[in-house]
Scaffold this motif. Structure first.
Motif, PDB file in Angstrom:
ATOM      1  N   ASP A   9      35.478  52.037  30.069  1.00 34.50           N
ATOM      2  CA  ASP A   9      36.123  51.203  29.054  1.00 34.50           C
ATOM      3  C   ASP A   9      36.978  50.090  29.644  1.00 34.50           C
ATOM      4  OD1 ASP A   9      38.079  52.790  30.094  1.00 34.50           O
ATOM      5  OD2 ASP A   9      38.906  53.447  28.169  1.00 34.50           O
ATOM      6  N   THR A  10      37.144  50.073  30.961  1.00 34.74           N
ATOM      7  CA  THR A  10      37.934  49.031  31.622  1.00 34.74           C
ATOM      8  C   THR A  10      37.055  48.049  32.384  1.00 34.74           C
ATOM      9  OG1 THR A  10      39.670  50.697  31.893  1.00 34.74           O
ATOM     10  CG2 THR A  10      39.952  48.697  33.134  1.00 34.74           C
ATOM     11  N   VAL A  11      35.760  48.312  32.446  1.00 34.61           N
ATOM     12  CA  VAL A  11      34.836  47.458  33.200  1.00 34.61           C
ATOM     13  C   VAL A  11      34.884  46.029  32.675  1.00 34.61           C
ATOM     14  CG1 VAL A  11      32.409  47.004  33.672  1.00 34.61           C
ATOM     15  CG2 VAL A  11      33.299  49.324  33.861  1.00 34.61           C
ATOM     16  N   GLY A  12      34.978  45.072  33.589  1.00 39.44           N
ATOM     17  CA  GLY A  12      34.983  43.663  33.232  1.00 39.44           C
ATOM     18  C   GLY A  12      36.352  43.096  32.936  1.00 39.44           C
ATOM     19  N   MET A  13      37.393  43.942  32.919  1.00 41.40           N
ATOM     20  CA  MET A  13      38.751  43.457  32.656  1.00 41.40           C
ATOM     21  C   MET A  13      39.343  42.877  33.934  1.00 41.40           C
ATOM     22  SD  MET A  13      42.075  45.541  31.146  1.00 41.40           S
ATOM     23  CE  MET A  13      41.313  45.816  29.541  1.00 41.40           C
ATOM     24  N   ARG A  14      40.085  41.783  33.790  1.00 40.56           N
ATOM     25  CA  ARG A  14      40.784  41.216  34.946  1.00 40.56           C
ATOM     26  C   ARG A  14      41.839  42.194  35.449  1.00 40.56           C
ATOM     27  NH1 ARG A  14      41.636  35.167  35.182  1.00 40.56           N
ATOM     28  NH2 ARG A  14      43.647  35.833  36.001  1.00 40.56           N
ATOM     29  N   LEU A  15      42.054  42.183  36.757  1.00 43.82           N
ATOM     30  CA  LEU A  15      43.024  43.096  37.349  1.00 43.82           C
ATOM     31  C   LEU A  15      44.417  42.877  36.780  1.00 43.82           C
ATOM     32  CD1 LEU A  15      43.926  45.220  39.437  1.00 43.82           C
ATOM     33  CD2 LEU A  15      44.165  43.348  41.087  1.00 43.82           C
ATOM     34  N   ASP A  16      44.872  41.614  36.690  1.00 45.52           N
ATOM     35  CA  ASP A  16      46.232  41.374  36.204  1.00 45.52           C
ATOM     36  C   ASP A  16      46.401  41.835  34.758  1.00 45.52           C
ATOM     37  OD1 ASP A  16      44.579  39.371  35.255  1.00 45.52           O
ATOM     38  OD2 ASP A  16      45.987  37.741  35.614  1.00 45.52           O
ATOM     39  N   LYS A  17      45.381  41.625  33.928  1.00 43.56           N
ATOM     40  CA  LYS A  17      45.460  42.063  32.531  1.00 43.56           C
ATOM     41  C   LYS A  17      45.497  43.598  32.453  1.00 43.56           C
ATOM     42  CE  LYS A  17      43.181  41.486  28.052  1.00 43.56           C
ATOM     43  NZ  LYS A  17      42.059  40.835  27.329  1.00 43.56           N
ATOM     44  N   HIS A  18      44.712  44.248  33.299  1.00 37.46           N
ATOM     45  CA  HIS A  18      44.698  45.715  33.317  1.00 37.46           C
ATOM     46  C   HIS A  18      46.063  46.269  33.727  1.00 37.46           C
ATOM     47  CE1 HIS A  18      43.455  49.830  34.069  1.00 37.46           C
ATOM     48  NE2 HIS A  18      43.901  49.727  35.317  1.00 37.46           N
ATOM     49  N   LEU A  19      46.705  45.654  34.734  1.00 40.98           N
ATOM     50  CA  LEU A  19      48.012  46.123  35.186  1.00 40.98           C
ATOM     51  C   LEU A  19      49.062  45.930  34.093  1.00 40.98           C
ATOM     52  CD1 LEU A  19      48.063  44.820  38.859  1.00 40.98           C
ATOM     53  CD2 LEU A  19      47.758  47.182  38.102  1.00 40.98           C
ATOM     54  N   ARG A  20      48.979  44.817  33.379  1.00 41.26           N
ATOM     55  CA  ARG A  20      49.943  44.582  32.303  1.00 41.26           C
ATOM     56  C   ARG A  20      49.787  45.630  31.201  1.00 41.26           C
ATOM     57  NH1 ARG A  20      49.658  38.973  29.774  1.00 41.26           N
ATOM     58  NH2 ARG A  20      51.446  39.813  28.645  1.00 41.26           N
ATOM     59  N   ASN A  43      39.631  49.393  45.998  1.00 44.74           N
ATOM     60  CA  ASN A  43      38.722  49.960  47.005  1.00 44.74           C
ATOM     61  C   ASN A  43      39.262  49.766  48.427  1.00 44.74           C
ATOM     62  OD1 ASN A  43      36.916  50.674  44.931  1.00 44.74           O
ATOM     63  ND2 ASN A  43      35.962  48.651  44.992  1.00 44.74           N
ATOM     64  N   GLY A  44      40.590  49.859  48.543  1.00 40.22           N
ATOM     65  CA  GLY A  44      41.227  49.758  49.847  1.00 40.22           C
ATOM     66  C   GLY A  44      41.387  48.353  50.371  1.00 40.22           C
ATOM     67  N   LYS A  45      40.937  47.355  49.601  1.00 44.16           N
ATOM     68  CA  LYS A  45      40.995  45.966  50.055  1.00 44.16           C
ATOM     69  C   LYS A  45      42.030  45.193  49.247  1.00 44.16           C
ATOM     70  CE  LYS A  45      36.094  45.896  51.385  1.00 44.16           C
ATOM     71  NZ  LYS A  45      34.783  45.239  51.159  1.00 44.16           N
ATOM     72  N   ARG A  46      42.483  44.092  49.841  1.00 47.47           N
ATOM     73  CA  ARG A  46      43.434  43.223  49.156  1.00 47.47           C
ATOM     74  C   ARG A  46      42.852  42.757  47.833  1.00 47.47           C
ATOM     75  NH1 ARG A  46      46.555  38.000  51.740  1.00 47.47           N
ATOM     76  NH2 ARG A  46      47.663  37.395  49.849  1.00 47.47           N
ATOM     77  N   ALA A  47      43.671  42.796  46.777  1.00 48.92           N
ATOM     78  CA  ALA A  47      43.205  42.450  45.440  1.00 48.92           C
ATOM     79  C   ALA A  47      43.585  41.022  45.081  1.00 48.92           C
ATOM     80  CB  ALA A  47      43.796  43.422  44.426  1.00 48.92           C
ATOM     81  N   GLN A  48      42.909  40.487  44.075  1.00 48.37           N
ATOM     82  CA  GLN A  48      43.209  39.176  43.523  1.00 48.37           C
ATOM     83  C   GLN A  48      43.485  39.329  42.034  1.00 48.37           C
ATOM     84  OE1 GLN A  48      43.643  36.493  45.328  1.00 48.37           O
ATOM     85  NE2 GLN A  48      43.014  37.510  47.233  1.00 48.37           N
ATOM     86  N   PRO A  49      44.449  38.589  41.471  1.00 49.38           N
ATOM     87  CA  PRO A  49      44.790  38.772  40.057  1.00 49.38           C
ATOM     88  C   PRO A  49      43.613  38.587  39.116  1.00 49.38           C
ATOM     89  CG  PRO A  49      46.395  37.355  41.147  1.00 49.38           C
ATOM     90  CD  PRO A  49      45.263  37.556  42.117  1.00 49.38           C
ATOM     91  N   GLU A  50      42.729  37.621  39.453  1.00 49.44           N
ATOM     92  CA  GLU A  50      41.648  37.274  38.527  1.00 49.44           C
ATOM     93  C   GLU A  50      40.384  38.089  38.719  1.00 49.44           C
ATOM     94  OE1 GLU A  50      41.207  34.574  42.143  1.00 49.44           O
ATOM     95  OE2 GLU A  50      42.820  35.506  40.979  1.00 49.44           O
ATOM     96  N   GLN A  51      40.350  38.984  39.715  1.00 45.64           N
ATOM     97  CA  GLN A  51      39.100  39.695  39.967  1.00 45.64           C
ATOM     98  C   GLN A  51      38.776  40.664  38.829  1.00 45.64           C
ATOM     99  OE1 GLN A  51      40.524  41.856  43.683  1.00 45.64           O
ATOM    100  NE2 GLN A  51      39.048  43.363  42.930  1.00 45.64           N
ATOM    101  N   LEU A  52      37.493  40.806  38.543  1.00 46.61           N
ATOM    102  CA  LEU A  52      37.034  41.661  37.459  1.00 46.61           C
ATOM    103  C   LEU A  52      36.787  43.064  37.986  1.00 46.61           C
ATOM    104  CD1 LEU A  52      34.528  39.214  35.703  1.00 46.61           C
ATOM    105  CD2 LEU A  52      36.974  39.550  35.257  1.00 46.61           C
ATOM    106  N   LEU A  53      37.222  44.052  37.242  1.00 48.81           N
ATOM    107  CA  LEU A  53      37.097  45.441  37.660  1.00 48.81           C
ATOM    108  C   LEU A  53      35.722  45.990  37.304  1.00 48.81           C
ATOM    109  CD1 LEU A  53      40.617  46.669  36.515  1.00 48.81           C
ATOM    110  CD2 LEU A  53      39.888  46.123  38.843  1.00 48.81           C
ATOM    111  N   ALA A  54      35.186  46.820  38.188  1.00 47.89           N
ATOM    112  CA  ALA A  54      33.875  47.431  37.980  1.00 47.89           C
ATOM    113  C   ALA A  54      34.037  48.945  37.870  1.00 47.89           C
ATOM    114  CB  ALA A  54      32.944  47.081  39.144  1.00 47.89           C
ATOM    115  N   GLU A  55      33.109  49.577  37.198  1.00 47.48           N
ATOM    116  CA  GLU A  55      33.167  51.025  37.037  1.00 47.48           C
ATOM    117  C   GLU A  55      33.109  51.704  38.410  1.00 47.48           C
ATOM    118  OE1 GLU A  55      31.103  54.621  34.416  1.00 47.48           O
ATOM    119  OE2 GLU A  55      30.263  52.594  34.386  1.00 47.48           O
ATOM    120  N   GLY A  56      34.016  52.641  38.626  1.00 42.21           N
ATOM    121  CA  GLY A  56      34.058  53.350  39.896  1.00 42.21           C
ATOM    122  C   GLY A  56      35.000  52.747  40.911  1.00 42.21           C
ATOM    123  N   ASP A  57      35.514  51.514  40.653  1.00 44.48           N
ATOM    124  CA  ASP A  57      36.501  50.932  41.569  1.00 44.48           C
ATOM    125  C   ASP A  57      37.711  51.860  41.674  1.00 44.48           C
ATOM    126  OD1 ASP A  57      35.080  48.662  42.151  1.00 44.48           O
ATOM    127  OD2 ASP A  57      36.160  47.353  40.758  1.00 44.48           O
TER     128      ASP A  57
END
Length: 320
Positions: A9-20, A43-57
């Motif tokens: 249910d979170t797939v495709g959401m931007r990281l910053d929006k998900h954190l908010r 996934n252990g890597k540096r994140a970006q605010p605009e990156q889209l989340l994928a299932e299993g991340d």
């Protein structure tokens, strides 16, 4: 440490929006700071605010659930009282366009709520001023960085999500050029200098300290004497890093604390200059910031002079 896996249910959401959404009580600017300082990883890597989340991340967040999601929630089930109304006409706007604002924050005004501060913040004033236009595409106008409550001067506000992403990037990699004026104790040994002194991470948890020791962060402050007397010096300071209370901590480390600093300063001197010069606040002012504009990258410079209460102090101190 918080770690969890992204569900369908979170797939495709931007990281910053998900954190908010997950941490609604944490200021937006702090969430972006967590991302840019690598306290949030995907996934252990540096994140970006605009990156889209994928299932299993796998999302990893430094900090505890209590610190990040519960600390500012009301202790009762009753909703918290609304913050007291503010008068947006008191907001001093130095620059405004469709992307951003530059505001002259007075000393004594907190940027965000927290630590007993429930209203009258810069966030409150900005959103009262913008009214219905404060929120656009599920993003609400927010300060892009911080100033200490007692520090006055220029602070940038993002009015659109792409502007906040842009400011996060330049604060992380380019660091905008900021210049401060500080009145410090004593006579400086020369006309200018550099303080290159690592500082302990200000927000490091006790668990982290016990596990890996105190985390020291690189910090560089450049200073130049503007005016000098036998008792005090007015310095122009620029910072190459953005550590918490960096200028205040660096100057006290070299024996020249900022006058009026109640946390790191010389308390006897503070009492004396309050009586003789009428200084009732920290003498630190963010007078200038230079940065690329979030729309097209053009250079923008915003300046604001010392407020009257500080120029009056300089006159009484025979430094003006």
């Amino acid at each position: 440490m918080i770690e969890y896996r992204i569900e369908a249910d979170t797939v495709g959401m931007r990281l910053d929006k998900h954190l908010r959404k997950r941490m609604p009580n944490v200021p937006v600017s702090h969430l972006f700071k967590m991302i840019r300082t690598k306290k949030v990883r995907v996934n252990g890597k540096r994140a970006q605010p605009e990156q889209l989340l994928a299932e299993g991340d796998v999302l990893t967040i430094r900090g505890t659930e209590e610190q990040l999601t519960l600390a500012e929630r009301p202790k009762s089930d009753r909703p918290p009282p609304p913050p007291p109304p503010v008068d947006p006409s008191r907001l001093v706007i130095l620059l405004e366009d469709d992307w951003m604002m530059a505001v002259d924050k007075p000393s004594g005004m907190a940027v965000h709520t927290g630590s007993g501060i429930t209203g009258g913040t810069l966030v409150d004033y900005v959103r009262a001023y913008l009214g219905p236009k404060a929120t656009r595409n599920d993003f609400t106008a927010s300060p892009a960085h911080r100033l200490d409550r007692e520090t006055s001067g220029v602070i940038l506000v993002a009015k659109r999500r792409p502007a906040m992403v842009h400011f996060t990037e330049i604060f992380t990699n380019g660091h905008p050029k900021k210049r401060y004026l500080a009145l410090v104790k004593g006579k400086m040994p020369k006309d200018s200098g550099v303080i290159d002194l690592p500082l302990a991470e200000h927000q490091q948890t006790a668990e982290s300290k016990s596990r890996r020791g105190i985390n020291m962060q690189a910090a560089v402050t450049r200073w130049k004497v503007v005016r000098q007397s036998s008792e005090a010096a007015l310095l122009s300071c620029t910072i190459e890093t953005g550590r918490t209370h960096q200028i205040r901590r660096h100057l006290v480390a070299v024996g020249h604390p900022v006058v009026g600093d109640k946390k790191y300063g010389d308390f006897a001197l503070n009492r004396d200059v309050r009586a003789r010069w009428g200084l009732k606040r920290l003498f630190l002012h963010a007078e200038r910031i230079e940065f690329p504009h979030p729309e097209d990258g053009r250079k923008v410079v915003v300046e604001t002079p010392l407020p009257p209460e500080l120029t009056d102090v300089l006159k009484r101190a025979a430094l003006l």
